[in-house]
Design an enzyme around this catalytic site. Structure first.
Site, PDB file in Angstrom:
ATOM      1  CB  CYS A   1      36.031  36.694  48.757  1.00 26.65           C
ATOM      2  SG  CYS A   1      36.544  37.583  47.276  1.00 26.65           S
TER       3      CYS A   1
ATOM      4  NE  ARG B   1      42.736  41.663  49.715  1.00 32.36           N
ATOM      5  CZ  ARG B   1      42.167  41.954  48.549  1.00 32.36           C
ATOM      6  NH1 ARG B   1      41.279  42.937  48.469  1.00 32.36           N
ATOM      7  NH2 ARG B   1      42.472  41.269  47.457  1.00 32.36           N
TER       8      ARG B   1
END
Length: 462
Positions: free
Chosen positions: A274, A344
């Protein structure tokens, strides 16, 4: 409230799993086109496709009762009253806005599928993190392709969950944000979703706002949190140069009630799905709105994060006599943070790539990240390096002890609790000397390790 059926079109399902747990009168179906992922959700031994503390217990209680997992997307759409769209919105890799803008292809495909299949009115809930006013595009698509007598209301209901504590966050959220058009229909749809959450969330924590404010709030929250991390990391560089201690500085400023203590932990850098993506999205939005100074401000948060990773890599090389060529480095942790298998934007990926470029050998260990994911991430990080070369330099280990054996240095890249509990005396005996520990997460007791014999380098300390 009359019984409703909720369908979530997604690649993961903690939110809807908790809805099913807390609302046994509501049927929740999580649909996904990926058969392997659905099989994992339905596996008899509960080997779920994502690791999240507490999630297995939630699924065990609700699955088969009122929580179901399926690849039959159309059936889910037809039967649902509320449809949560929670698809991936990665940063675009090509075309207009490449490197900054969100790729909304999956959002559009899901929206078109809903319009194509639905034969009755639905409330469509935007769960994905999206640019401001994405709901307007979704509404246009739905209205242009809907069947007669089908009406769609669109809500924005962003998730404010931290990986590793998502279930706890869902059980007792700081707030639940629901955005809607301020029309009678929009307000009514908002009330319907509010009643779902009100089964366990106090109503004063359910915030009803405008649709565009809700969309922007998600980007703003992540940008502000990432900004705090980059700010404390920038101060850590000053601490190393002046002799100050970043822990003491963070503790002191955190006592200011206007600042508070959260997100003031210096580290090798933030990662995850995010923060970087959402800030870059905010940068693109600002540039699109002809606000270059605003774009430059938020871009610097990401640039500072990348600088922190590079600075840490350089400190490893500088400390080890200005060369790590041919040396073996143990990297403990590959996930971007503890209590998740998510890699990620993980700092470990950048560190290992930098160590490879210096011709070092790297041993990697992470308790949750699977071997296949590590190879995939390292290949993507070094697209010009042949896979055989990467595998010559990198070895994936089954334990922290195995990773550290015969290494010259240990780099702590993820704050897994077990790294603070391993037998450091045994680790020291197994390593080449001098033995270095580079703590990128302020995790270990540096003095204890120095007493054992390690040369310890810690973020934010001279």
């Amino acid at each position: 409230m009359a019984p409703v059926k909720v369908t979530k079109i997604c690649c993961s399902g903690p939110t809807c799993a908790v809805i099913a747990l807390k609302c046994p009168h509501i049927t929740v179906t999580i649909v996904d086109l990926n058969q392997a992922r659905v099989d994992a959700w339905n596996s008899p031994d509960f080997k779920l496709p994502i690791y999240e503390p507490g999630l297995e217990e939630v699924v065990r209680e609700a699955r088969g009762r009122n929580l179901f997992f399926s690849t039959d997307v159309d059936k889910g759409i037809l039967e649902a009253d509320l449809i949560f769209v929670s698809v991936n919105t990665p940063t675009k890799k090509s075309g207009v806005g490449a490197g900054f803008a969100a790729d909304l292809n999956y959002v559009e495909l899901a929206t078109r599928r809903i319009a194509q299949v639905a034969t009755s009115s639905k409330i469509v809930v935007e769960k994905s993190t999206v640019p401001c006013r994405t709901a307007e595009s979704m509404r246009t698509i739905l209205e242009a392709n809907s069947k007669p007598n089908c009406h769609f209301d669109i809500l924005s209901n962003p998730e404010f969950l931290a990986e590793g504590t998502a279930i706890t966050d869902l059980f007792a959220p700081d707030r639940v944000l629901i955005g809607s058009l301020q029309t009678p229909e929009g307000i009514s749809a908002c009330a319907s979703l509010t009643e779902v959450y009100a089964n366990w969330v106090p109503k004063d924590r359910i915030l009803n706002v405008g649709l565009w404010s809700s969309e922007l709030s998600k980007l703003a929250a992540n940008a502000m949190l990432a900004q705090r991390i980059s700010s404390i990391n920038a101060l850590s560089a000053i601490c190393e140069a002046t002799g100050a201690n970043i822990d003491e500085v963070a503790h002191a400023i955190g006592y200011d009630t206007r600042i508070g203590p959260k997100f003031l932990k210096a580290s090798v850098g933030f990662g995850g799905s995010c923060f970087q993506k959402d800030i870059l999205n905010l940068v693109y939005l600002s540039e699109s709105l002809h606000l270059p100074e605003v774009a430059a401000y938020w871009r610097q948060v990401v640039e500072m994060n990348e600088h922190q990773k590079r600075r840490f890599s350089k400190r490893v090389v500088d400390t080890m006599f200005n060369t790590i060529t041919g040396k073996r480095i143990a990297v403990l942790g590959f996930a971007f943070k503890a209590d998740t298998g998510d890699t990620r934007e993980s700092a470990a990926i950048t560190l290992i790539r930098d160590f490879q470029s210096e011709k070092a050998y790297v041993n990697v260990y992470d308790p949750q990240v699977v071997e296949e994911q590590i190879w995939t991430d390292l290949a993507e990080a070094s697209p010009l390096v042949p896979e055989e070369q990467i595998k010559k330099q990198v070895r994936i280990c089954k334990s922290a002890m195995e990773a550290c054996r015969d290494a010259e240095a240990v780099v702590i890249a993820t704050e897994w609790k077990e790294f603070n509990e391993i037998n450091w005396e045994e680790v020291y005996q197994s390593m080449n000397k001098p033995a270095f520990v580079f703590d990128g997460r302020l995790l270990v007791d540096a003095e204890k390790l120095r007493n054992i014999g390690f040369k310890v380098v810690t973020i934010g300390r001279p």
